[in-house]
Design a protein around this motif. Structure first.
Motif, mmCIF file in Angstrom:
data_model
loop_
_atom_site.group_PDB
_atom_site.id
_atom_site.type_symbol
_atom_site.label_atom_id
_atom_site.label_comp_id
_atom_site.label_asym_id
_atom_site.label_seq_id
_atom_site.Cartn_x
_atom_site.Cartn_y
_atom_site.Cartn_z
ATOM 1 N N ASP A 168 0.875 -0.816 -0.540
ATOM 2 C CA ASP A 168 -0.140 0.394 0.092
ATOM 3 C C ASP A 168 1.207 1.124 -0.299
ATOM 4 O OD1 ASP A 168 -1.802 1.415 0.449
ATOM 5 O OD2 ASP A 168 -3.169 0.590 1.730
ATOM 6 N N THR A 169 0.411 1.859 -1.018
ATOM 7 C CA THR A 169 1.471 2.856 -1.207
ATOM 8 C C THR A 169 0.914 4.882 -1.012
ATOM 9 O OG1 THR A 169 1.007 3.424 -3.105
ATOM 10 C CG2 THR A 169 2.770 2.329 -2.794
ATOM 11 N N SER A 170 -0.610 4.406 -0.662
ATOM 12 C CA SER A 170 -0.809 5.358 -0.240
ATOM 13 C C SER A 170 -0.532 6.356 0.923
ATOM 14 C CB SER A 170 -2.990 5.141 0.292
ATOM 15 O OG SER A 170 -2.474 4.703 1.976
ATOM 16 N N ARG A 174 1.322 5.752 4.857
ATOM 17 C CA ARG A 174 3.340 6.318 4.832
ATOM 18 C C ARG A 174 2.522 6.551 6.114
ATOM 19 N NH1 ARG A 174 5.463 11.085 1.088
ATOM 20 N NH2 ARG A 174 5.386 12.711 3.401
ATOM 21 N N ASP A 215 6.967 6.002 7.460
ATOM 22 C CA ASP A 215 7.911 6.734 7.098
ATOM 23 C C ASP A 215 7.787 8.134 7.828
ATOM 24 O OD1 ASP A 215 9.648 8.167 5.325
ATOM 25 O OD2 ASP A 215 8.688 7.865 3.408
#
Length: 339
Positions: A168-170, A174, A215
């Protein structure tokens, strides 16, 4: 965001469901060096005499044998204690050989029953000073005091859960971390010792447990608040201030009359000054219930002014006296801004 390949726990939660097995300590070092396990509790004594506005231990795969401890203690006489540092880990296995312990030499959380009950012990000599000295960044690094805590933690409401599947890069993934995280209202009782004088106590607060990869790059501030009330109602929220060119992050929940409602913050008490106590931290949440105003005033505070580890942002972690209608409760706030 839920990965359909994961079964979910037979557990009522606010927010996302949790993957099967969530809530248990990691049995061994994770393969991913960035994967983090963290357990922390924020609580205040029922009569407002003292608070731990964050008592936390965190470990990553990369630094598995050394754990970060974040220990804030605030007394109603104006004293504060700052116990942040790295400490060697202790074995994960308990006396029966089961992986139930998340901890290090000075702080251990033992999971008695996942998502329901923990035991915590803390024994260290953190920096000692006053809240005014802390705000002025004038705490004497040579001045320390012995602090001890031994207590049982019992969950009192439903968890507010976040789960983001691998890949998941949403922006939300993050912000909160790929993996799972939950926070939940708790009752805590045990023994607290300062000045060589142990005292029994009872209190309330919030416990957080997470297995996630997070992150922090580009972090620009936030407001996180939570509390549970005598009638069983509870709320939690986390919102970032609006910033040009950045995605919106605004999430929360209300638990009322046995039902969970997703919520958004429409009025947030952003950090604009560092006050020892008495800041108005009232907020307004919007949900299916309409707009809910919860009044709040800080009472037992700790600060990290212009903190290098947060890119120069100032950080407040404090206990709060909240009022929701005719109900009152002591809850928590964490907020950061470039103050």
């Amino acid at each position: 965001m839920i990965d359909a390949a994961f079964a979910t726990l037979p557990l009522k939660t606010a927010g996302d469901s949790l993957p099967a097995g969530a809530g248990k300590p990691m049995p061994a070092r994770p393969e991913n060096p960035d994967m983090r396990e963290g357990v922390n509790i924020w609580f205040a004594e029922d009569n407002g005499e003292f608070a731990f506005p964050r008592l936390a231990v965190d470990a990553t795969g990369e630094h598995w044998d050394n754990r970060l401890v974040c220990a804030n203690v605030s007394l109603n006489d104006g004293r504060v204690f700052d116990g942040w540092g790295m400490f060697p880990r202790v074995p994960t296995e308990d006396v029966d050989g089961n992986p139930t312990i998340v901890g290090c030499s000075v702080l251990q959380f033992r999971c008695i029953e996942p998502l329901k009950k923990w035991h915590v012990t803390y024994a260290d000599e953190p920096l000692a000073g006053t809240i005014d000295e802390q705000i002025a960044k004038q705490m004497d690094p040579a001045k320390r005091a012995a602090i001890r805590l031994d207590a049982e933690i019992t969950v009192t409401s439903v968890p507010w859960a976040q789960y983001f599947a691998p890949g998941d890069t949403s922006f939300a993934a993050r912000a909160m971390g790929v993996g799972w995280r939950y926070e939940v209202p708790v009752a805590i009782n045990g023994t607290f010792e300062v000045d060589g004088k142990p005292r029994p106590f009872k209190g309330t607060g919030v416990l957080i447990h997470r297995h996630s990869i997070r992150d922090f790059a580009g972090f620009w501030g936030h407001d996180w608040q939570a509390a549970a009330f005598p009638d069983g109602s509870a709320f939690g929220c986390n919102v970032y201030p609006e910033k040009a060119g950045q995605p919106d992050y605004n999430t929360g929940y209300i638990y009322k009359d046995g039902k969970c409602y997703n919520a958004r913050v429409v009025e947030a008490p952003w950090l604009t000054e560092l006050k020892p106590h008495g800041s108005d931290v009232s907020l307004v949440l919007e949900s299916e219930l309409g707009r809910t105003r919860i009044e709040g005033t800080t009472m037992l505070c700790t600060f990290k002014p212009q903190w290098d580890l947060m890119g120069g942002l100032s950080l407040e972690q404090s206990a709060v006296q909240y009022r929701w209608g005719d109900q009152t409760a002591i809850g928590i706030i964490e907020r950061s801004c470039p103050v």
